[in-house]
Design a protein around this motif. Structure first.
Motif, PDB file in Angstrom:
ATOM      1  N   VAL A   1      31.753  39.621  38.936  1.00 21.82           N
ATOM      2  CA  VAL A   1      33.084  39.883  38.376  1.00 21.82           C
ATOM      3  C   VAL A   1      33.390  41.382  38.393  1.00 21.82           C
ATOM      4  O   VAL A   1      34.528  41.792  38.618  1.00 21.82           O
ATOM      5  CB  VAL A   1      33.160  39.331  36.925  1.00 21.82           C
ATOM      6  CG1 VAL A   1      34.387  39.857  36.199  1.00 21.82           C
ATOM      7  CG2 VAL A   1      33.153  37.808  36.943  1.00 21.82           C
ATOM      8  N   TYR A   2      32.349  42.204  38.180  1.00 23.60           N
ATOM      9  CA  TYR A   2      32.574  43.658  38.100  1.00 23.60           C
ATOM     10  C   TYR A   2      32.317  44.367  39.421  1.00 23.60           C
ATOM     11  O   TYR A   2      32.339  45.586  39.489  1.00 23.60           O
ATOM     12  CB  TYR A   2      31.679  44.264  37.004  1.00 23.60           C
ATOM     13  CG  TYR A   2      32.115  43.830  35.636  1.00 23.60           C
ATOM     14  CD1 TYR A   2      33.209  44.447  35.010  1.00 23.60           C
ATOM     15  CD2 TYR A   2      31.474  42.783  34.967  1.00 23.60           C
ATOM     16  CE1 TYR A   2      33.636  44.046  33.764  1.00 23.60           C
ATOM     17  CE2 TYR A   2      31.893  42.373  33.716  1.00 23.60           C
ATOM     18  CZ  TYR A   2      32.974  43.004  33.117  1.00 23.60           C
ATOM     19  OH  TYR A   2      33.400  42.604  31.887  1.00 23.60           O
TER      20      TYR A   2
ATOM     21  N   CYS B   1      37.328  33.940  36.495  1.00 23.30           N
ATOM     22  CA  CYS B   1      37.053  34.927  35.440  1.00 23.30           C
ATOM     23  C   CYS B   1      38.102  36.036  35.441  1.00 23.30           C
ATOM     24  O   CYS B   1      38.583  36.457  34.388  1.00 23.30           O
ATOM     25  CB  CYS B   1      35.678  35.563  35.638  1.00 23.30           C
ATOM     26  SG  CYS B   1      34.325  34.437  35.292  1.00 23.30           S
ATOM     27  N   ARG B   2      38.434  36.500  36.649  1.00 25.97           N
ATOM     28  CA  ARG B   2      39.407  37.603  36.734  1.00 25.97           C
ATOM     29  C   ARG B   2      40.797  37.139  36.340  1.00 25.97           C
ATOM     30  O   ARG B   2      41.502  37.809  35.579  1.00 25.97           O
ATOM     31  CB  ARG B   2      39.415  38.163  38.162  1.00 25.97           C
ATOM     32  CG  ARG B   2      38.135  38.947  38.464  1.00 25.97           C
ATOM     33  CD  ARG B   2      38.109  39.394  39.925  1.00 25.97           C
ATOM     34  NE  ARG B   2      36.887  40.138  40.220  1.00 25.97           N
ATOM     35  CZ  ARG B   2      36.380  40.274  41.440  1.00 25.97           C
ATOM     36  NH1 ARG B   2      36.982  39.722  42.485  1.00 25.97           N
ATOM     37  NH2 ARG B   2      35.269  40.963  41.633  1.00 25.97           N
ATOM     38  N   GLU B   3      41.194  35.965  36.855  1.00 27.57           N
ATOM     39  CA  GLU B   3      42.551  35.459  36.557  1.00 27.57           C
ATOM     40  C   GLU B   3      42.754  35.153  35.088  1.00 27.57           C
ATOM     41  O   GLU B   3      43.810  35.392  34.528  1.00 27.57           O
ATOM     42  CB  GLU B   3      42.806  34.160  37.341  1.00 27.57           C
ATOM     43  CG  GLU B   3      43.224  34.384  38.783  1.00 27.57           C
ATOM     44  CD  GLU B   3      43.051  33.103  39.595  1.00 27.57           C
ATOM     45  OE1 GLU B   3      43.171  31.988  39.022  1.00 27.57           O
ATOM     46  OE2 GLU B   3      42.761  33.218  40.807  1.00 27.57           O
TER      47      GLU B   3
ATOM     48  N   ILE C   1      34.192  33.649  40.100  1.00 27.15           N
ATOM     49  CA  ILE C   1      34.601  35.047  39.906  1.00 27.15           C
ATOM     50  C   ILE C   1      36.127  35.164  39.856  1.00 27.15           C
ATOM     51  O   ILE C   1      36.677  35.856  38.993  1.00 27.15           O
ATOM     52  CB  ILE C   1      33.994  35.933  41.024  1.00 27.15           C
ATOM     53  CG1 ILE C   1      32.473  36.026  40.834  1.00 27.15           C
ATOM     54  CG2 ILE C   1      34.620  37.329  41.032  1.00 27.15           C
ATOM     55  CD1 ILE C   1      31.725  36.694  41.986  1.00 27.15           C
ATOM     56  N   SER C   2      36.793  34.433  40.749  1.00 28.36           N
ATOM     57  CA  SER C   2      38.271  34.451  40.734  1.00 28.36           C
ATOM     58  C   SER C   2      38.816  33.936  39.409  1.00 28.36           C
ATOM     59  O   SER C   2      39.731  34.526  38.829  1.00 28.36           O
ATOM     60  CB  SER C   2      38.845  33.564  41.852  1.00 28.36           C
ATOM     61  OG  SER C   2      38.366  33.999  43.083  1.00 28.36           O
TER      62      SER C   2
ATOM     63  N   LYS D   1      33.573  45.006  43.218  1.00 34.18           N
ATOM     64  CA  LYS D   1      34.880  44.864  43.872  1.00 34.18           C
ATOM     65  C   LYS D   1      34.818  44.148  45.218  1.00 34.18           C
ATOM     66  O   LYS D   1      35.784  43.517  45.619  1.00 34.18           O
ATOM     67  CB  LYS D   1      35.542  46.234  44.029  1.00 34.18           C
ATOM     68  CG  LYS D   1      36.103  46.701  42.684  1.00 34.18           C
ATOM     69  CD  LYS D   1      36.808  48.035  42.784  1.00 34.18           C
ATOM     70  CE  LYS D   1      37.130  48.553  41.372  1.00 34.18           C
ATOM     71  NZ  LYS D   1      36.997  49.989  41.265  1.00 34.18           N
TER      72      LYS D   1
END
Lengths: 393, 393
Positions: free
Chosen positions: B112-113, B85-87, B82-83, B115
């Motif tokens: 990912v979506y 994907c966000r980065e 998830i990290s 919070k």
């Protein structure tokens, strides 16, 4: 098993009372201006029409209506529908009926975005693009499997041609399937529908592709289930369980799940399209005449016997004759004939008033005047087709 | 048959060499920044890793990699994914592996979506929303059926909990299935995978819902096909036909097609999740220990005998004993045991080094300390679970 692709994203909404959800479902898929397409008065008599109108109204949807779809649906009505869609800014098509109504909507859905005459798409002169209106269905006649399939069949009555086209983008987005809606079907239509779905299963099943065990077994399951439930539905038209099994079989027989990884045949459908192009007989009746005769002829062709014998044993529980596979195979055909006869389906062209007058023309049309063969399980040349037509007489 | 909804839009791309199309397929679905997720070194040894990288590169796609998924996949890796994907602004997840890799991607895709911590979704504390990254797969281990299913199972190794969540929006958008990629599977993994898919079929099959003839037949077809092909694949690991049948069965056993319209059971999966939460054994091995014992126990419960006898007759060709259905049913279990034994799967907890020390805790966890039952075909109370665990010892 051959390489294949399979994708069928249609949402199946199955069961009692489900038609009452049509408005909400349409809205959840983004509809705002719907064209509600149907056949004749039967949905008005049964009250289905009122329930659909109420559901659309309750959901706050604008809708137009187009009635008058007939069996072997006509391109003239497709053209009228396309005009309505353009004039009224329709954004969703709702087919309430059987294969004819659904196929009419499918042809319209692509035709709306094609600037010339829609027959170009239907006849295969022009390939369909990707733009199309979404189609949803409420199924009232389990037969064609159009509620999940990626193709449609339309007739041009002025030139006696029945043909079709398809696209992976043609599958309905959702189909509402309430078996209760089929209680009022006349017995003949119930039987014709079952013949049609059995044929869809068999057009895929009878194949020389090896190592298709899983899809063979699903197809045998579909056939055995229809065979078991057709007599029950004829005896007791409001038997929910039998109607539900038949409805599910109709969809699975034609969504192409059972066609995965194999060469398919489609000879009987090709022949029936020719016959019902010339004579306005029910599709299922045409298949009921041709299929057993086709099987009997193929029981005499060595390369076709093993699969026909497997069919007899697994679908009809015919005891295997280890000495003579052709005999085993023939027993299966006899059982099919007796099911169809008991269901009131015709077994010869004579019974539906068709003579020999067009045999030559049919055989020519199917083979381009004898220049190619038709069908994959056994490739029929012009002479073979004439022989089969004579057996069907 | 109960009312139901079914929708599975996953595009199945099946056959030899199909993994080479992954880049183009991703692009056609709109991908531009891909996270390529896999397990360990096996895809590097086999050359699959290089073929995937080449296909992604040829298609001009940006991609990141995340390796290290283990069986009974861990939430810690989901969090790391998830990290990334966000980065990195990832817009598509590509899982190359079996159920563990795919489930890791599925959990990430919703996480990912979300919070807060993704365990909230996995543990069921918070329901998943509609936003998620699309997931595609290249399947290398036919077993979990995650390539088309709408759920995932993840473990929190720090608290010995294995659990899962699902959403109709969780199904992969496409799955590439090349049976050749399974030639190099160790025999034990092949066997565990087949046990898992048989269990998926059986968790749906063993049901008291009446009039589910069509789905019963499909399920029987899946079981018979796996039973026929598992010994072939073990004997000859590069038998394409056997590998292809097994791969197709794994998907159809779990995409929920066979669950349409019926109450489902899921007792054996529930029990196995408990066991493999405490002990790191293969999921299929746990099912191979519990399932025959569960069946043997239910052969003694009158209400379960008819379906167990139908299973024995139709799936295993056990001759029907008209005097004693329970005897017929028991013959079916014997045949299952002998298949599993021949395939090298354990048949008792002792064989995999599990003692009685956690029996009480497992039974408590499954029934909230004895306050409810577990399973639908036969509702297991705490006492029943302890009896079953003792039979499995």
């Amino acid at each position: 098993m051959n390489n294949f692709e399979f994708q069928c994203g249609t949402k199946m909404i199955f069961g009692k009372g489900t038609e009452q959800r049509v408005g909400e479902e349409l809205k959840s898929f983004g509809a705002s201006r719907v064209l509600f397409v149907y056949g004749g008065s039967s949905i008005k008599k049964s009250g289905l029409y009122d329930r659909v109108v109420k559901s659309l109204t309750d959901a706050g949807l604008y809708f137009e209506e187009l009635a008058g779809v007939v069996p072997n649906p006509r391109v003239s009505l497709v053209r009228r529908g396309i005009s309505i869609c353009r004039e009224k800014g329709i954004d969703f098509l709702l087919a309430v009926g059987g294969g004819s109504v659904i196929d009419t909507c499918k042809a319209m859905s692509f035709g709306v975005y094609y600037k010339e005459d829609v027959w170009d798409l239907i006849s295969g002169k022009v390939r369909p693009g990707t733009q199309r209106l979404p189609v949803a269905t409420i199924l009232t006649l389990p037969a064609a499997g159009s509620e999940e399939s990626d193709s449609c069949v339309i007739s041009d009555e002025t030139i006696s041609v029945k043909t079709g086209f398809g696209s992976p983008l043609m599958r309905p987005v959702f189909s509402i399937m309430n078996p209760e809606l089929t209680y009022t079907l006349p017995p003949y239509q119930t039987a014709c529908g079952c013949m049609d779905m059995m044929s869809h299963a068999m057009e895929r099943y009878f194949s020389h592709t090896e190592n298709v065990e899983m899809t063979d077994r699903v197809t045998e399951g579909i056939l055995a289930t229809v065979i078991h439930n057709l007599p029950i539905a004829l005896e007791k038209p409001d038997d929910y369980a039998a109607r539900a099994e038949i409805m599910l079989c109709g969809t699975w027989a034609q969504n192409d799940m059972t066609g995965c990884g194999r060469e398919q045949d489609w000879f009987n459908h090709g022949l029936e399209h020719q016959i019902s192009g010339f004579y306005d007989i029910a599709h299922g009746a045409g298949l009921a005449i041709s299929t057993p005769a086709w099987m009997e002829m193929l029981c005499e062709k060595e390369q076709c016997v093993p699969k026909l014998a497997q069919y007899a044993v697994r679908v009809w529980n015919v005891p295997e004759n280890p000495e003579d596979a052709a005999e085993t195979a023939k027993e299966g055909v006899k059982k099919l004939r007796s099911l169809l006869r008991a269901a009131g389906l015709p077994q010869s062209l004579g019974e539906v008033g068709i003579g020999t007058e067009r045999f030559e023309e049919i055989a020519d049309n199917m083979t381009d005047g004898g220049s190619h063969t038709c069908g994959a399980f056994y490739p029929f040349g012009k002479k073979d087709i004439l022989e089969l037509l004579n057996r069907m007489e």
